[in-house]
Write an enzyme that holds these catalytic residues in place. Structure first.
Site, PDB file in Angstrom:
ATOM      1  N   HIS A   1     -32.360  19.886  42.191  1.00  0.00           N
ATOM      2  CA  HIS A   1     -31.144  20.399  42.844  1.00  0.00           C
ATOM      3  C   HIS A   1     -30.465  21.537  42.065  1.00  0.00           C
ATOM      4  CE1 HIS A   1     -28.924  17.509  40.402  1.00  0.00           C
ATOM      5  NE2 HIS A   1     -29.236  16.486  41.136  1.00  0.00           N
TER       6      HIS A   1
ATOM      7  N   HIS B   1     -29.191   2.630  39.484  1.00  0.00           N
ATOM      8  CA  HIS B   1     -28.548   3.878  39.936  1.00  0.00           C
ATOM      9  C   HIS B   1     -28.991   4.182  41.358  1.00  0.00           C
ATOM     10  CE1 HIS B   1     -26.983   7.841  39.954  1.00  0.00           C
ATOM     11  NE2 HIS B   1     -27.963   8.489  39.365  1.00  0.00           N
TER      12      HIS B   1
ATOM     13  N   GLU C   1     -28.867   7.120  43.051  1.00  0.00           N
ATOM     14  CA  GLU C   1     -29.393   8.450  43.390  1.00  0.00           C
ATOM     15  C   GLU C   1     -30.866   8.329  43.794  1.00  0.00           C
ATOM     16  OE1 GLU C   1     -28.488  11.561  40.535  1.00  0.00           O
ATOM     17  OE2 GLU C   1     -28.783  13.097  42.066  1.00  0.00           O
TER      18      GLU C   1
ATOM     19  N   ASP D   1     -33.648   9.755  43.530  1.00  0.00           N
ATOM     20  CA  ASP D   1     -34.845   9.873  42.695  1.00  0.00           C
ATOM     21  C   ASP D   1     -35.215   8.520  42.088  1.00  0.00           C
ATOM     22  OD1 ASP D   1     -32.406  10.353  41.367  1.00  0.00           O
ATOM     23  OD2 ASP D   1     -33.363  11.337  39.682  1.00  0.00           O
TER      24      ASP D   1
ATOM     25  N   HIS E   1     -23.940   9.243  35.586  1.00  0.00           N
ATOM     26  CA  HIS E   1     -23.069  10.284  36.057  1.00  0.00           C
ATOM     27  C   HIS E   1     -22.614  10.067  37.498  1.00  0.00           C
ATOM     28  CE1 HIS E   1     -26.393  12.564  38.346  1.00  0.00           C
ATOM     29  NE2 HIS E   1     -26.913  11.406  37.974  1.00  0.00           N
TER      30      HIS E   1
ATOM     31  N   ASP F   1     -30.573   7.336  33.826  1.00  0.00           N
ATOM     32  CA  ASP F   1     -30.537   8.782  33.555  1.00  0.00           C
ATOM     33  C   ASP F   1     -30.215   9.102  32.081  1.00  0.00           C
ATOM     34  OD1 ASP F   1     -31.209   9.815  36.041  1.00  0.00           O
ATOM     35  OD2 ASP F   1     -29.143   9.857  36.750  1.00  0.00           O
TER      36      ASP F   1
ATOM     37  N   TYR G   1     -31.309  18.535  29.811  1.00  0.00           N
ATOM     38  CA  TYR G   1     -30.928  17.494  30.770  1.00  0.00           C
ATOM     39  C   TYR G   1     -29.444  17.153  30.609  1.00  0.00           C
ATOM     40  CZ  TYR G   1     -31.239  13.306  33.597  1.00  0.00           C
ATOM     41  OH  TYR G   1     -31.044  12.376  34.585  1.00  0.00           O
TER      42      TYR G   1
ATOM     43  N   HIS H   1     -36.196   9.072  33.329  1.00  0.00           N
ATOM     44  CA  HIS H   1     -36.942  10.334  33.390  1.00  0.00           C
ATOM     45  C   HIS H   1     -37.609  10.589  32.044  1.00  0.00           C
ATOM     46  CE1 HIS H   1     -35.167  11.609  37.190  1.00  0.00           C
ATOM     47  NE2 HIS H   1     -33.974  11.350  36.704  1.00  0.00           N
TER      48      HIS H   1
HETATM   49 FE1  FEO Z   1     -28.785  10.540  38.742  1.00  0.00          FE
HETATM   50 FE2  FEO Z   1     -32.143  10.703  37.925  1.00  0.00          FE
HETATM   51  O1  FEO Z   1     -30.649  10.516  39.034  1.00  0.00           O
END
Ligand code: FEO
Length: 388
Positions: free
Chosen positions: A24, A78, A80, A82, A144, A163, A191, A224
């Protein structure tokens, strides 16, 4: 596709996104991974999932260890997508019970059709027993998203940090002693700057709370990139420094130019910082992406932003950078606005206003008409030098 063992009965079963080059708006030249973790215990437990298009890869890796239908518990750290993108198919394919934070439940219900999902909200401080092990949860709101939490496994001393502590690196190596540490730390820094920097006060609170809990940590398994097992001290030290907004005696000069006049001012500023023994880097927004530039903001004490005036405004490239900066940057920095103009000359004031809104102390504005003359520019720079 194989699962990768972290330790006995605990496996990485995530997906590798080799092709990802933009998350993004944040350039990710090394790709990324979405890390899911499988714990084999009386209750087979999966921590997080993957982006929807890597679902089959995750299932193949889980199947390398156990039939995915045997998953009893899924922990969603989380919302989100991903990390939650694999949930709709997995919740259909298994009878798993899903554990998440109260905000996580709210978020998942807003993202997916959860009518058939068995969702239970966790409470911080109330462990979830999965057999020989307990899972403990630490709420980390706004690190976040509102729903974020960490999952801690005391028996193996593993922190599943989602994250936090992550990096966008696609690789088949899973651990921090298998790739050059400087690359992993550089990606962790990029990151942090692009995803987390705007929430540094919340990161600091989490780190303080975790320190008070005195958790023994032998592995940090983020959602990640690379898993930390040999350099935990290094990443914690960096996060502590970044979350406190600690800066170096360093200047960052960011600009765009039309006919080279604003560039002249940028280079004069570079010379000024060099003469003051302040490390400096110069980034032309025509050739550097804002997500690369923002990484340099993280540790710089002085942020200089320059734009000529075009049609009564700053250049769109500079406006784009400032919008990104305002959303992410901590406040304790010193700003300088600069630029050349032909007649109306609004850009420098506009840049200074955004730096001021971002919470920076605006030291000065360097505004020069047409092509800056050598003498007038050097007079202006000498005056500015006294203010640094
Ligand atoms: Fe806040 Fe890796 O997503």
């Amino acid at each position: 596709m194989k699962a990768k063992k972290l330790t006995d009965n605990i496996y990485w079963v995530g997906g590798i996104d080799w092709d990802l080059d933009n998350f993004h708006g944040y350039l990710t030249p090394r790709g990324s991974t979405y890390n899911a973790y499988l714990i084999i215990d009386e209750k087979v437990t999966l921590i997080d999932t993957v982006k929807h298009y890597l679902y089959d890869e995750m299932i193949a890796r889980i199947s390398d260890v156990i039939d995915p239908q045997k998953i009893d518990y899924i922990v969603s750290n989380h919302v989100e997508m991903d990390h939650s993108g694999g949930l709709p198919k997995l919740m259909k394919a298994s009878k798993a019970q899903l554990f998440t934070s109260p905000k996580g439940k709210e978020g998942l219900e807003a993202h997916y059709d959860t009518d058939q999902w068995n969702i239970e909200t966790i409470k911080a401080g109330e462990p979830l027993n999965i057999g020989e092990r307990n899972l403990e949860f630490i709420l980390t709101p706004m690190v976040h998203w509102p729903d974020n939490m960490l999952t801690y496994l005391p028996q193996e001393k593993i922190l599943f940090s989602n994250d936090a502590f992550g990096q966008h690196i696609a690789s088949s190596e899973r651990f921090d002693d298998m790739l050059p540490l400087d690359i992993i730390l550089e990606e962790a820094k990029r990151y942090y700057a692009n995803i987390v920097m705007g929430y540094s006060s919340q990161v600091k609170r989490v780190l303080d709370n975790v320190a008070k809990m005195d958790l023994a940590i032998e592995m940090i398994a983020p959602s990640h990139g690379i898993i930390w097992r040999s350099n935990i001290g290094a990443i914690l030290k960096n996060y502590t420094s970044w979350s406190k907004n600690e800066t170096k005696n360093r200047a960052l000069i960011v600009y765009d130019t039309m006919w080279g006049s604003t560039k002249k001012i940028a280079y004069a500023l570079q010379g000024m910082f060099e003469s003051l023994d302040i490390e400096v880097s110069v980034k032309n927004l025509d050739t550097h992406h804002i997500s690369d530039v923002i990484t340099e903001v993280l540790e710089a004490k002085y942020i200089c932003v320059g734009s000529p005036t075009l049609n009564n405004n700053m250049l769109p490239t500079v406006a784009s950078f400032l919008t990104y900066l305002k959303g992410l940057s901590p406040e304790n920095k010193k700003g300088i606005a600069f630029g050349s103009y032909g007649w109306s000359g609004q850009s420098v004031g506009q840049v200074a206003d955004v730096l001021d809104d971002t919470g920076y102390e605006v030291i000065d504005r360097v505004k020069m008409k047409y092509i800056p003359g050598k003498e007038s520019l050097s007079n202006k720079i000498n005056k500015l030098k006294e203010e640094i």
